[in-house]
Every structure is written in structure tokens, then in C-alpha cells.
Design a protein around this motif. Structure first.
Motif: not given
Lengths: 286, 293
Positions: A73-78, A223-230, A235-241, A250-253
Motif C-alpha cells: 500500500x506504500x507503493x501503490x495505494x490502491x 482527476x488526471x488534470x486537476x489532481x497531482x499527488x499520488x 482509483x481509475x486514474x491512479x492505476x492508469x498513471x 500486469x497482474x497487479x494492474x
């Protein structure tokens, strides 16, 4: 209904043509759903099996991908993204329902002077392509110091004209008698709105709420444009970025994608009838 | 007399109060940005530099119209729309006609199946198809390799945009299909019965009853599709990132990069307006063509 329409076709021919059509439609339906099953099954594969494709079904079933999501959860805070998505989409939905229902009630029932002109102006903006607002809204949010906070997505969402249009259409279809009676009985306008109009509007409001929730849950560009910090991402934009900018398994994504997709599909399966009806209506009214 | 005036005033005041929250948001996030964006497009402004915005008139527009990158992005977007819009219309019309002809009990199942892909975020759809399309370990090539084929779905600058169109068909066909099914079911049965009595065959019925009756819905769908697909962004951003060799970099992606990677706010706004004008022209053309027939 369909039976009557093709009654001019001889009986034996009709059934044969109909079966052929149905088989094609069924194959199409399987084709549409297949990607979901393939992806869902892949989330239960170890990474080596995903990269070295051997078949749709996993050879070694595993939960490792889901496990990694909860452990890293530190690296990818899903989980954090999931929480952000729930918070943002629910807030948007509540705000949109209240703000637009009040506006629609005022414009189509209370009809203040200038209301017609305002309605025309509001509805005209539905046709403006959203990309035009990207840069100026970014700068306005920057001025308000809302960038990179949930407010950047929540507040502007309630300015959309679609809800006002949809609810106004609904007002034309219900009689005004009840509201008039309540007003004569000495109910305040707020009282009429709260005790009579809102309950009456329930079907239209839930339609608007469902469409708004799914739309904001899946929103990408905002979210892509208006948010910045991880930690702030949805969720959708987090995984995408993460998928496009880091080397990530791939499995995690795919497992995270499954989690991101789950709510929208469940909501659809529960409210299927209503969603289909409302989408049909938006098309027919337009 | 006095009483009615004051009560109608109170009524109007209440009406304005009900309207106020929405109108405030509408003014700040729709009207203001609309005007602001037009003004911005006339200024040279790099947001990260210390140089203040400078008025340059039509300078940004002239720069765009003389830029190969601008025309390249416009061309990519145009190709996408030209490939997608007719296919989308045709396939969703066929799907709607087909589903409508199926047994009444199975119709909702088919309808749901065609609609479910439209429910997922473009980011998830992109992740899936990026994996399917992968030249080395993608699903498509894994099966095609058994036939000895290896198709560079997203690594060939000729094919990539076509692959994006295919994926978009899968993702977007459901919504249009649902609207069309509703349209088909709204046509009164008596029209078909009368035509059948007159001896009109199925094909005749389609061209003389179904199509004309569907026209307003077809118009709506086409215009909305055109407006939407000119703004394509998520799919290409996720699957190809605009590559290879900018062959899938669309207008919105170029605007996004100009404004939010290079922080050229004025130039980005000018390109937004140019795209807006192109979309407007196409939407009006659709209206004209479909209305006149």
C-alpha cells in the motif's frame, strides 16, 4: 411485438431467419463480455503466466496479485484510491442531486422573471465540448487553491447542465396539483420542495444520481488534470498513471482494475432497468 | 392588493434563492471559463515562467495554423472520427435491430451484455486492450501466432489508430444500441401491420417505416457521437500514449500536453477554440444533412 412485425414472412422462413439473427446477436454478446472474463481470470494467474500467454484459464490459480495490492500500500495505494473515489463520487452525487433539483424546481415550477432565458442559456451549454473548459477551469481552481484536493472535482461537477435539463423534463410529466394544494394549506415553498417535490421526484432523482455516480466514478480527464499527488488520485486514474509511467506487473494492474470496475457493474446489475430506461430517455428527448 | 404583491414578491425571491446555488456554480465553472478561455487564447502565457501574460491578438491561432504538429493532431483526430462514427452508427443499428427481433425474454440479457463495456472507465478499458494488443505477449497475437501471424496492433504507425477505433467500438457501442432499441420499440406496431397488409416486404418496411421514424434519434446519436469522438483522449493516452511517431496523438492529447506539460496556457486555449470550431462545423453539417432528407 416482434412477432407481429414480421407476420408477412411465411412461418418456416420466419423462424429460420429469426434463429439466425438470434445466434449472431448471442455471439456478439459473448464477444462483448469475453474481455471481462479473460481479464478477471488473468488476475488469478502468476505474472509469468500473464506474460507468457498459454490459455485463458490459469494453470496455477493464485491470489498473489490481490495480496500484493494490500501489502504494497506504500507503493501503490490502491485502498487509498478506492477511498478517494468513493468520497469524490458520493459527494458529487449528493451535491448534484440537491443543487440541480432545486434549480430545476425553481425554473420549471416557480418560474421567476428571467427564468426562461436562464433555462435556454443553461441548456445551450450542454452542446459545448468539455475540452474547451479544461484550461480555464484549471486556472480558476488554481486561483481558488483547490487543485490537488477533492474539491477540484466535486464543486465544478455540480455546474453541469445535464441534470437541470433531465429534471425539468420530468417536471413536465407530473401534475402541479399536489404542490398547489400544499401551498394553499400554508406550506412554505421550502416545505413544498422538501416534503412534496423531492419525494415525488424520487424516480428522476435516482436516475440522475446513478448516472452521475457512474460518470464521476469513471471520469478520467478531470482527476488526471486537476489532481497531482499520488495519495489524492482516484482509483481509475491512479492505476492508469502507474501503469503508463512505472514498470508495474500486469497482474497487479489487472487486479486493481477489477476492484475499480466492480462497483459500477454491481450498481448496473441492481438498477439495470432504471439505468437503461434513463439512457433511452435522454436519447429520445434530445 | 398589497398582500398579493408582497406574496408574489416573496414567491419570486424564494425562486431566486432556489436557483442561486446552481447559478453561482454555473457562472463560475461554465460561463466564466467560456469567456476566460477566449481571452486566454489571445495571450502568450507560459504559466511556469515569470514573464507576465502578453496580449498577442491572433498570434496563437496563427502559430497553430502554421504548425505541422497541430495539423498532424487534427488529422489523427479526423481519421479517428471518420472511421469510428459511421461504423458505430451502423453496428449499433444492426445490434439494435437484431436484439429487437430476439425473443422478448432474452432481450434484456443481450441488451445488458452489449452495454456492460460502456460501464467501465476508459482507464480500465485501456489497460485491458493494451494487454490484448501487446505485440509480444498479447492475447490477440498469442492466438494469431498459431496461424503464423504476428500483427503489430499498436506498434505500427499505420495500424495503431485502427486498433484504437476497434477498441472504442467495443467500449462505446452499448449506449447507442440502448437508445436505438428504445427508438425501435417506440414505433407503433400499427404502422408495420398496415404496411404488411399493403404487401410491403421486410426490406421495404425498414426503408419506409423504420428509418424515417428513427431519424430524430439517429440525428441525436450522430451529433453526440461526433462531438464525443472529436474529443477522443483516454483511449490513445492509455494504449499508445500518442505513438508510434505521433500517429495516435489526438487534438485533446496535444492540448493536454501543451497546457499541462509545457504550461502554455494561451496556446492551449487557442487550440481548444480551433477544435471547438471544427466540432461545431461538423455538428451543424450533420444537422443539415439529416434534417433535409
Amino acid at each position: 411485438m416482434a412477432e407481429q412485425r414480421i407476420s408477412s414472412i411465411p412461418q418456416w422462413k420466419k423462424s429460420r431467419v429469426q434463429w439466425l439473427i438470434e445466434i449472431i446477436i448471442a455471439l456478439g454478446a459473448i464477444l462483448m463480455i469475453l474481455p471481462f472474463f479473460i481479464a478477471l481470470l488473468a488476475t488469478f494467474k502468476p505474472e509469468t503466466e500473464i506474460i507468457q500467454f498459454e490459455g485463458v484459464f490459469p494453470r496455477d490459480w493464485t491470489l498473489i496479485n490481490y495480496q500484493k495490492i494490500f501489502e504494497n500500500s506504500e507503493e501503490i495505494p490502491v485502498i487509498r484510491w478506492l477511498f478517494n473515489s468513493i468520497l469524490i463520487s458520493s459527494s458529487i452525487t449528493i451535491l448534484v442531486v440537491f443543487v440541480t433539483s432545486m434549480a430545476a424546481y425553481s425554473l420549471s415550477r416557480l418560474r421567476p422573471p428571467g427564468g426562461r432565458a436562464a433555462f435556454t442559456l443553461i441548456v445551450a451549454t450542454i452542446m459545448i465540448p468539455g475540452q474547451l473548459f479544461l484550461v480555464p477551469v484549471y486556472l480558476i481552481l488554481n486561483f481558488l487553491h483547490w487543485l490537488d484536493t477533492p474539491l477540484a472535482l466535486i464543486v465544478p461537477a455540480a455546474s453541469g447542465a445535464f441534470g437541470v435539463f433531465l429534471l425539468s423534463q420530468f417536471f413536465y410529466s407530473i401534475p402541479k396539483d399536489l404542490e398547489d394544494a400544499a401551498e394553499i394549506d400554508g406550506c412554505s415553498i421550502w416545505g413544498v420542495y422538501w416534503h412534496i417535490v423531492l419525494p415525488l421526484m424520487k424516480p428522476a432523482l435516482s436516475t440522475l444520481a446513478i448516472l452521475t455516480f457512474i460518470g464521476s466514478w469513471n471520469d478520467f480527464l478531470g482527476p488526471l488534470v486537476f489532481l497531482d499527488s499520488t495519495t489524492q488520485l482516484t482509483l481509475p486514474v491512479g492505476i492508469a498513471l502507474f501503469q503508463t509511467s512505472y514498470f508495474i506487473e500486469y497482474g497487479i494492474t489487472l487486479a486493481a482494475s477489477a476492484i475499480a470496475t466492480f462497483p459500477a457493474i454491481v450498481i448496473f446489475l441492481i438498477f439495470q432497468k432504471q439505468i437503461i430506461k434513463s439512457i433511452s430517455l435522454t436519447g429520445l428527448k434530445g | 392588493m398589497d398582500k398579493t404583491i408582497s406574496s408574489s414578491r416573496r414567491h419570486d425571491l424564494a425562486a431566486y434563492l432556489f436557483l442561486a446555488p446552481y447559478l453561482t456554480l454555473f457562472a463560475v465553472f461554465i460561463l466564466l471559463p467560456f469567456v476566460y478561455s477566449l481571452l486566454l487564447s489571445l495571450f502568450r502565457w507560459e504559466m511556469v515562467s515569470l514573464t507576465p501574460p502578453r496580449f498577442i491578438g491572433w498570434g496563437n491561432y496563427a502559430e497553430a495554423l502554421h504548425s505541422d504538429y497541430f495539423w498532424k493532431a487534427m488529422w489523427v483526430t479526423f481519421k479517428f472520427v471518420i472511421m469510428l462514427a459511421p461504423m458505430m452508427l451502423l453496428l449499433s443499428l444492426l445490434a439494435a435491430l437484431g436484439i429487437n427481433a430476439c425473443g422478448a425474454f432474452r432481450q434484456p440479457i443481450y441488451r445488458a451484455a452489449y452495454f456492460i463495456p460502456a460501464l467501465i472507465s476508459v482507464s480500465v478499458a485501456g489497460i485491458l486492450w493494451r494487454w490484448f494488443y501487446n505485440t509480444d505477449f498479447g492475447l490477440f497475437n498469442a492466438y494469431l501466432s498459431e496461424l503464423g501471424w504476428r500483427i503489430p496492433w499498436i506498434t505500427s504507425s499505420k495500424l495503431a489508430i485502427v486498433s484504437i477505433v476497434l477498441m472504442t467500438l467495443w467500449w462505446g457501442i452499448g449506449g447507442t444500441t440502448i437508445i436505438l432499441i428504445a427508438g425501435l420499440q417506440g414505433i407503433p406496431d400499427s404502422y408495420y401491420e398496415a404496411a404488411a397488409i399493403d404487401g410491403a416486404g421486410r426490406i421495404h418496411q425498414f426503408f419506409y417505416i423504420t428509418l424515417p421514424q428513427l431519424r430524430p434519434i439517429l440525428l441525436f446519436i450522430t451529433v453526440m457521437n461526433i462531438i464525443g469522438s472529436f474529443q477522443v483522449f483516454g483511449q490513445t493516452f492509455m494504449i499508445t500514449g500518442g505513438g508510434p511517431e505521433l500517429s495516435t496523438r489526438t487534438m485533446v492529447q496535444y492540448i493536454y500536453e501543451t497546457a499541462f506539460t509545457n504550461y502554455r496556457m494561451g496556446y492551449g486555449s487557442a487550440m481548444s477554440w480551433l477544435l471547438f470550431v471544427v466540432i461545431g462545423i461538423f455538428a451543424v453539417m450533420q444537422f443539415r444533412i439529416l434534417k433535409e432528407q
